[in-house]
Structure formats: C-alpha cells, structure tokens
Design a protein around this motif. Structure first.
Motif, PDB file in Angstrom:
ATOM      1  N   ASN A 141       6.690  -4.918   5.965  1.00 34.93           N
ATOM      2  CA  ASN A 141       8.102  -5.394   5.028  1.00 34.93           C
ATOM      3  C   ASN A 141       8.695  -7.055   5.374  1.00 34.93           C
ATOM      4  OD1 ASN A 141       7.463  -2.809   3.953  1.00 34.93           O
ATOM      5  ND2 ASN A 141       9.219  -2.120   5.042  1.00 34.93           N
ATOM      6  N   SER A 142       8.481  -7.299   7.148  1.00 33.74           N
ATOM      7  CA  SER A 142       9.036  -8.464   7.266  1.00 33.74           C
ATOM      8  C   SER A 142       8.755  -9.642   7.262  1.00 33.74           C
ATOM      9  CB  SER A 142       8.882  -8.320   8.953  1.00 33.74           C
ATOM     10  OG  SER A 142       7.535  -8.896   9.438  1.00 33.74           O
ATOM     11  N   PHE A 143       7.006  -9.820   6.575  1.00 29.74           N
ATOM     12  CA  PHE A 143       6.952 -10.615   5.689  1.00 29.74           C
ATOM     13  C   PHE A 143       7.463 -11.504   3.874  1.00 29.74           C
ATOM     14  CE2 PHE A 143       2.512  -8.821   8.030  1.00 29.74           C
ATOM     15  CZ  PHE A 143       2.682  -9.360   8.705  1.00 29.74           C
ATOM     16  N   THR A 144       7.135 -12.577   4.168  1.00 27.38           N
ATOM     17  CA  THR A 144       7.766 -13.002   2.894  1.00 27.38           C
ATOM     18  C   THR A 144       6.880 -14.018   2.780  1.00 27.38           C
ATOM     19  OG1 THR A 144       9.612 -14.838   4.237  1.00 27.38           O
ATOM     20  CG2 THR A 144      10.363 -12.259   3.700  1.00 27.38           C
ATOM     21  N   TYR A 145       6.958 -14.225   1.451  1.00 27.23           N
ATOM     22  CA  TYR A 145       6.441 -15.820   0.973  1.00 27.23           C
ATOM     23  C   TYR A 145       6.686 -16.198  -0.386  1.00 27.23           C
ATOM     24  CZ  TYR A 145       2.784 -12.236   3.423  1.00 27.23           C
ATOM     25  OH  TYR A 145       2.008 -11.505   3.565  1.00 27.23           O
ATOM     26  N   THR A 146       6.584 -17.460  -0.885  1.00 29.82           N
ATOM     27  CA  THR A 146       6.989 -18.242  -2.010  1.00 29.82           C
ATOM     28  C   THR A 146       6.378 -17.962  -3.017  1.00 29.82           C
ATOM     29  OG1 THR A 146       6.233 -20.099  -0.918  1.00 29.82           O
ATOM     30  CG2 THR A 146       8.554 -20.042   0.344  1.00 29.82           C
ATOM     31  N   ASP A 147       6.813 -18.122  -3.954  1.00 34.85           N
ATOM     32  CA  ASP A 147       6.323 -18.442  -4.740  1.00 34.85           C
ATOM     33  C   ASP A 147       4.380 -18.724  -5.264  1.00 34.85           C
ATOM     34  OD1 ASP A 147       7.316 -16.226  -6.420  1.00 34.85           O
ATOM     35  OD2 ASP A 147       7.960 -17.458  -7.465  1.00 34.85           O
ATOM     36  N   ASP A 148       5.027 -20.133  -4.795  1.00 37.23           N
ATOM     37  CA  ASP A 148       3.962 -21.717  -4.558  1.00 37.23           C
ATOM     38  C   ASP A 148       2.579 -21.354  -3.091  1.00 37.23           C
ATOM     39  OD1 ASP A 148       4.933 -23.329  -5.747  1.00 37.23           O
ATOM     40  OD2 ASP A 148       5.907 -23.896  -4.594  1.00 37.23           O
ATOM     41  N   GLU A 149       3.121 -19.977  -2.237  1.00 34.32           N
ATOM     42  CA  GLU A 149       2.076 -19.587  -1.320  1.00 34.32           C
ATOM     43  C   GLU A 149       1.723 -18.587  -1.997  1.00 34.32           C
ATOM     44  OE1 GLU A 149       4.752 -20.242   2.659  1.00 34.32           O
ATOM     45  OE2 GLU A 149       5.046 -18.939   2.247  1.00 34.32           O
ATOM     46  N   ILE A 150       1.971 -17.465  -2.973  1.00 34.03           N
ATOM     47  CA  ILE A 150       1.325 -17.107  -3.015  1.00 34.03           C
ATOM     48  C   ILE A 150       0.104 -17.357  -4.332  1.00 34.03           C
ATOM     49  CG2 ILE A 150       1.376 -14.894  -4.738  1.00 34.03           C
ATOM     50  CD1 ILE A 150       3.692 -14.013  -3.820  1.00 34.03           C
ATOM     51  N   LYS A 151       0.537 -18.452  -5.367  1.00 38.63           N
ATOM     52  CA  LYS A 151      -0.252 -19.262  -6.193  1.00 38.63           C
ATOM     53  C   LYS A 151      -1.545 -19.832  -5.506  1.00 38.63           C
ATOM     54  CE  LYS A 151       3.001 -19.865  -9.277  1.00 38.63           C
ATOM     55  NZ  LYS A 151       3.905 -21.430 -10.244  1.00 38.63           N
ATOM     56  N   GLU A 152      -1.674 -20.716  -3.650  1.00 32.76           N
ATOM     57  CA  GLU A 152      -2.278 -21.211  -3.462  1.00 32.76           C
ATOM     58  C   GLU A 152      -3.087 -20.355  -3.160  1.00 32.76           C
ATOM     59  OE1 GLU A 152      -2.453 -23.743   0.891  1.00 32.76           O
ATOM     60  OE2 GLU A 152      -0.507 -23.828  -0.593  1.00 32.76           O
ATOM     61  N   GLU A 153      -2.804 -19.308  -2.565  1.00 33.82           N
ATOM     62  CA  GLU A 153      -3.642 -18.225  -1.676  1.00 33.82           C
ATOM     63  C   GLU A 153      -4.192 -17.474  -2.944  1.00 33.82           C
ATOM     64  OE1 GLU A 153      -5.743 -15.196   1.067  1.00 33.82           O
ATOM     65  OE2 GLU A 153      -3.828 -16.810   1.622  1.00 33.82           O
ATOM     66  N   TYR A 154      -4.197 -16.745  -3.951  1.00 34.66           N
ATOM     67  CA  TYR A 154      -5.024 -16.916  -5.059  1.00 34.66           C
ATOM     68  C   TYR A 154      -5.867 -17.652  -5.268  1.00 34.66           C
ATOM     69  CZ  TYR A 154      -6.714 -15.298  -9.545  1.00 34.66           C
ATOM     70  OH  TYR A 154      -6.874 -14.270 -10.111  1.00 34.66           O
ATOM     71  N   ALA A 155      -5.231 -19.054  -5.381  1.00 33.70           N
ATOM     72  CA  ALA A 155      -6.144 -20.002  -6.071  1.00 33.70           C
ATOM     73  C   ALA A 155      -7.849 -19.719  -4.608  1.00 33.70           C
ATOM     74  CB  ALA A 155      -5.522 -21.006  -5.514  1.00 33.70           C
ATOM     75  N   HIS A 156      -7.518 -19.471  -3.296  1.00 33.85           N
ATOM     76  CA  HIS A 156      -8.398 -20.419  -2.661  1.00 33.85           C
ATOM     77  C   HIS A 156      -9.095 -18.774  -2.453  1.00 33.85           C
ATOM     78  CE1 HIS A 156      -6.657 -23.420  -1.352  1.00 33.85           C
ATOM     79  NE2 HIS A 156      -7.398 -24.445  -1.365  1.00 33.85           N
ATOM     80  N   HIS A 157      -8.876 -17.826  -2.557  1.00 34.07           N
ATOM     81  CA  HIS A 157      -9.293 -16.311  -2.615  1.00 34.07           C
ATOM     82  C   HIS A 157      -9.015 -15.229  -3.833  1.00 34.07           C
ATOM     83  CE1 HIS A 157      -9.707 -17.235   1.717  1.00 34.07           C
ATOM     84  NE2 HIS A 157      -7.984 -17.275   1.604  1.00 34.07           N
TER      85      HIS A 157
END
Length: 283
Positions: A214-230
């Motif tokens: 629960n302590s981990f946080t992500y921005t929308d851009d970070e999530i999109k970038e992660e998805y694009a690569h994986h």
C-alpha cells in the motif's frame, strides 16, 4: 602293589581330580561371563528401546532443530505446523477434486506426485510448500520487526478468537484439550503455545506485506510507461475450448485389417458443428 606305587597312584588320582575340577570351574566361569554379557546386552537394548519410546512419545524430539532459514532456526514441530497448513490449504482450494489426486488412506510419501517433475511424492510437495511459506514468513516478519512493526490489539484479539474456536471444537470432538486437537491437525509436537506463536508470526508477515504494498504510489504517466514496455506481461486472456470430435467409420485397410477413422464427410460435419458453437459464443 607296593606302598610307593600305591602312594603314587593316589597322588595321580588327586591331581587328575583337581584338574577336572579346575576345568569345570573354568567352563562355569566362562559360561557365567557369556550369560553376564548377554544380560548386559539385553539390558542395554531394553534401555535403548525404552528411551526411544519415551522420546518418541514426548515433546523432546519435536523441539529439536530441523530447518534453518537465514539466521532463524525452526523445530521439528514448527516444520510440522507449516507442512500441515500447506496440506489443509491444498484441500481447501481443491475441494472435492482433491480426492482425484490424493488417497487419504495411504501415506503421502508413498503416493507419486504427477503434477510436475519438481517433486517425487506428495510428501515432498507439501514439504516444499512448507519451506516456501516459512521462507516468506521469515523474511517478512524479520523485516517488520526491524522496522519496529508489531501486532495491534485487534490482531491479537483475532488470534485469540481463532484459538478459542479451535478449543471449542476440540471439546465438542472429545479431545482432552485444545493442544491435543492442534497436534492432531497440525502435526506431532505442536500445541496451543506453538500454534499461537506461528499464527502471530504469519499475521505479522501478512500485515507487513500489505502495508509495504500500500505504500507504493505511481502517477498515471508511470503506469502508462510501465504498461507500454511490459504489455505482454500484463495482458491476460482466458481461453475456453470445446472439442467437437468427428465420428469414426469402421472399415478395412488394403491388408484386410479392421480400421476406425473419420472420413472427409464426418470431418466436414464436425467442422460445421464447431463453427456454429464458435458463432454462438463469440461475445
């Protein structure tokens, strides 16, 4: 016979008698030594047997060290606990289907594990699962303790309720105590104190893992970038299939042997049925 000869004869007879008595005494002494040796050996065997029975029926053996993970050592009884939890989790997740894999009337180490090549028997599988669980619980609980994390009053109350529930069932099932019932379900050597300690350790590990996640946080851009690569790692699909088997036709081959195989006509009919099923379930 002269007096001297008579004296010589009596002397010889006394010597022979003495010799016979000496031989008899030596034989008796030798037999006594053998009997004493057999008695001592028998006594030792009985003592060893009694010791084995006492150890096997006491908690002494189950307190012995059995497994070390990192710098933490677990006893035989603690390994038994995690082993039986793995066993119960398997039955809980599989439900009635578990009977297709396991025969509860036979020892687990005599039943071949066929779901993969990783283990030889089901006993090996459950021990492997126990070790995995113990490794995870050890790592997470140690990390929690290092950061000063402890169980809350609500957590301890939850464990109290679980213990009380087990104790109540033990009483209704005719067990002398909660510890005796726990030994029956969690393995030899376990008791209420040990089960409570393992429950507390496992719950602390679970709480720490959840808090860390629960302590981990992500921005929308970070999530999109992660998805694009994986994307291929995150996109999951469910596949359902239904086999439409073509009917077989009996016949004979060129050598006169009987055959049973589908024909072009039955294959076409099967494909037509399969197409109808696919069309009806496309949504």
């Amino acid at each position: 016979m002269s007096a001297s000869q008579d004296k010589k004869t009596r002397s010889q007879q006394r010597a022979e008698g003495t010799e016979r008595r000496q031989v008899a005494a030596q034989k008796k002494a030798q037999e006594d030594r053998k009997n004493r040796a057999r008695w001592i050996a028998g006594t030792i065997a009985v003592v060893v047997l009694i010791a084995a029975i006492l150890i096997g029926n006491s908690s002494l053996f189950y307190r012995q060290k059995a497994l070390k993970i990192a710098d933490e050592t677990y006893s035989v009884a603690e390994v038994n606990y995690f082993y039986n939890v793995a066993y119960q989790n398997f039955y809980s997740s599989m439900g009635s289907a578990a009977s297709y894999f396991l025969d509860t009337s036979k020892p687990l180490d005599s039943q071949e594990y066929t779901m993969s090549d990783e283990y030889d028997t089901w006993a090996d599988y459950f021990l492997g699962e126990a070790k995995k669980s113990m490794t995870e619980v050890t790592a997470l609980s140690q990390a929690a303790e290092a950061e000063g994390m402890t169980l809350s009053d609500a957590d301890l109350e939850e464990i109290d309720e679980q213990i009380a529930s087990i104790a109540e069932y033990a009483k209704s099932a005719g067990y002398g105590s909660a510890s005796k019932y726990m030994e029956a379900i969690y393995g030899r050597g376990t008791n209420e104190k040990l089960v409570r300690a393992m429950m507390e350790k496992s719950l602390l590990a679970t709480n720490y893992a959840q808090e860390k996640q629960n302590s981990f946080t992500y921005t929308d851009d970070e999530i999109k970038e992660e998805y694009a690569h994986h994307a291929s790692e995150y996109d999951l699909f469910s596949l359902s299939y239904y086999l439409v088997a073509a009917e077989t036709v009996e016949g004979t081959d060129d050598d006169g042997h009987e055959t049973s195989a589908p024909t072009d006509e039955t294959m076409a009919a099967a494909k037509e049925t399969a197409d109808k099923i696919a069309e009806a379930t496309k949504d």
